[in-house]
Design an enzyme around this catalytic site. Sequence first.
Site, short mmCIF file in Angstrom:
data_model
loop_
_atom_site.label_atom_id
_atom_site.label_comp_id
_atom_site.label_asym_id
_atom_site.label_seq_id
_atom_site.Cartn_x
_atom_site.Cartn_y
_atom_site.Cartn_z
N HIS A 98 0.85 -1.19 0.00
CA HIS A 98 0.00 0.00 0.00
C HIS A 98 0.89 1.25 0.00
O HIS A 98 1.38 1.68 1.06
CB HIS A 98 -0.91 0.02 1.23
CG HIS A 98 -1.94 -1.05 1.26
ND1 HIS A 98 -3.02 -1.06 0.41
CD2 HIS A 98 -2.05 -2.15 2.05
CE1 HIS A 98 -3.78 -2.12 0.68
NE2 HIS A 98 -3.21 -2.80 1.66
N HIS A 108 -0.77 -6.59 -5.28
CA HIS A 108 -0.91 -7.86 -4.59
C HIS A 108 -0.32 -8.96 -5.45
O HIS A 108 -0.43 -8.93 -6.68
CB HIS A 108 -2.39 -8.16 -4.31
CG HIS A 108 -2.65 -9.61 -4.02
ND1 HIS A 108 -3.13 -10.49 -4.98
CD2 HIS A 108 -2.48 -10.34 -2.89
CE1 HIS A 108 -3.26 -11.70 -4.45
NE2 HIS A 108 -2.86 -11.64 -3.19
N ASN A 110 0.69 -13.49 -5.10
CA ASN A 110 0.65 -14.68 -4.27
C ASN A 110 1.08 -15.87 -5.11
O ASN A 110 0.61 -16.03 -6.24
CB ASN A 110 -0.77 -14.89 -3.72
CG ASN A 110 -0.89 -16.18 -2.93
OD1 ASN A 110 -1.01 -17.25 -3.50
ND2 ASN A 110 -0.92 -16.05 -1.62
N VAL A 111 1.99 -16.68 -4.60
CA VAL A 111 2.35 -17.95 -5.24
C VAL A 111 2.36 -19.02 -4.14
O VAL A 111 2.92 -18.80 -3.07
CB VAL A 111 3.71 -17.89 -5.96
CG1 VAL A 111 3.58 -17.13 -7.28
CG2 VAL A 111 4.79 -17.23 -5.10
N ARG A 112 1.78 -20.17 -4.41
CA ARG A 112 1.57 -21.14 -3.35
C ARG A 112 1.47 -22.57 -3.91
O ARG A 112 1.21 -22.78 -5.09
CB ARG A 112 0.28 -20.82 -2.59
CG ARG A 112 -0.94 -20.84 -3.50
CD ARG A 112 -2.17 -20.22 -2.82
NE ARG A 112 -3.34 -20.27 -3.71
CZ ARG A 112 -3.63 -19.37 -4.63
NH1 ARG A 112 -2.85 -18.33 -4.80
NH2 ARG A 112 -4.71 -19.50 -5.38
N HIS A 147 -0.02 -5.39 -17.43
CA HIS A 147 -0.60 -6.55 -18.12
C HIS A 147 0.37 -7.17 -19.10
O HIS A 147 0.33 -8.39 -19.33
CB HIS A 147 -1.91 -6.15 -18.80
CG HIS A 147 -3.07 -6.08 -17.87
ND1 HIS A 147 -3.80 -7.18 -17.53
CD2 HIS A 147 -3.60 -5.04 -17.17
CE1 HIS A 147 -4.76 -6.85 -16.67
NE2 HIS A 147 -4.65 -5.55 -16.43
N HIS A 177 -21.09 -7.80 -4.27
CA HIS A 177 -22.02 -6.97 -3.51
C HIS A 177 -21.94 -5.49 -3.90
O HIS A 177 -22.83 -4.71 -3.57
CB HIS A 177 -21.79 -7.14 -2.00
CG HIS A 177 -20.43 -6.71 -1.54
ND1 HIS A 177 -19.30 -7.47 -1.72
CD2 HIS A 177 -20.01 -5.59 -0.89
CE1 HIS A 177 -18.26 -6.86 -1.20
NE2 HIS A 177 -18.66 -5.70 -0.70
N GLY A 261 -4.78 -19.89 11.72
CA GLY A 261 -3.48 -19.36 11.36
C GLY A 261 -3.10 -18.15 12.19
O GLY A 261 -3.84 -17.71 13.09
N ARG A 262 -1.95 -17.60 11.90
CA ARG A 262 -1.44 -16.47 12.66
C ARG A 262 -2.13 -15.19 12.17
O ARG A 262 -1.89 -14.72 11.06
CB ARG A 262 0.07 -16.36 12.47
CG ARG A 262 0.72 -15.28 13.32
CD ARG A 262 2.24 -15.41 13.22
NE ARG A 262 2.91 -14.46 14.11
CZ ARG A 262 3.37 -13.27 13.72
NH1 ARG A 262 3.21 -12.88 12.46
NH2 ARG A 262 3.97 -12.48 14.58
#
Length: 302
Positions: A98, A108, A110-112, A147, A177, A261-262
Site C-alpha cells: 500500500h 498484490h 501470491n504464489v503457493r 498486463h 455486492h 493461522g497467525r
Amino acid sequence: MNDFDSATVREYLLELQDLIVARLEQVDGKLFRRDNWDKGDGCGGGRSCIFEEGNVLERGGVAFSHVTGDKIPPSATAHRPELAGRRWEALGVSLVLHPRNPYAPTAHANVRMFVAMKDGEAPVFWFGGSMDLTPYYGFEEDAVHFHQACKNSLAPFGEDLHPKYKKWCDEYFYLKHRNEQRGIGGIFFDDLSEPDFATAFAIQQSIGDHFLSAYLPILERRMDTPYGERERDFQLYRRGRYVEFNLVIDRGTIFGLQTNGRTESILMSMPPLVKWRYDWHPEPGSPEAELYEKFLKPKDWV
C-alpha cells in the site's frame, strides 16, 4: 511425472521473499521488520516481513508460510470435495503493498502450493497464484505495462494461458455486492497440477519472478507525484473496497482464519488507514469518475 518436491518449492519461495524485500527496501530507503513465527504443535510456521510508515510504502507485507494440518478446511476443498478430511501441507509467499501516494497503485501477488494426503493413497498436489493491480487514479501506460508483464510471465508456456488466467483474475477479484472490479486485474490461477509437477512449478516460478518488473517501474514513476487532500481522501475511500474484498471474499484470508493461522500475518494485507461513506459517487467528468468508467471494467490492455 506426478511426484512433488516441497523442499524445492520452499527454497524457491524463501529466495523470492528475500529478493522482493531487498528491492523494496532499496526503493523506500527504510527496512522491513522480519518476524519469524512458529504455529506450534509441529504444524509449521513462517516469516512475515512487515513495512509500516515508510517513505514510499505506507504499509506493506511480504509473508512466507509453510504449515500443515490434520483436516483440510472447507475453503480448500470447495472445488475438490473428494479431498475433504485429508491431512494437508501448504506453503507460499503472499504480498500486499500500500503506497502512501494516491497516484501509486496498491499491488498484490501470491504464489503457493497445496498438498492433500491420505494413508494408502498418493498425495495430491496443486499450485496457485496471482498478481493484480489496484490503482486509485488510472494511467493507461501503467495498465498496459502491468498486463504486458503478466503476459510475458506466461508466454513460455503457450498462448492460451494468458487469456485464461486474465479472465480468471477478472472474475475472482470482483466485489459482487458492489458490482465492481477490485482493480484492473492481472492474472490468477489455481488447482494447477498438469501436465506434471515440473511444468506447474515452472509456471508458478515465472509468475513470481515477473512481479518486480511488473510493479516497480509503476511505483517509481508515481511515488513522487504531487497530491493534495482530495486525492488522499479518495485513496482512503477506495481502500475500503480492498478491505471488503479481503475480509468477505478472499479465499486465502478465509483459509488462514479457518485453519487457526497467525492472525497478524493473515491480516497484514489491511491498509493502515481507510474510510467509508454512505452512498457516495464521484463527480461526473472527474479523475475519480474516470477510474470507475475506464479502469474498473475488464479490458484487454495488451
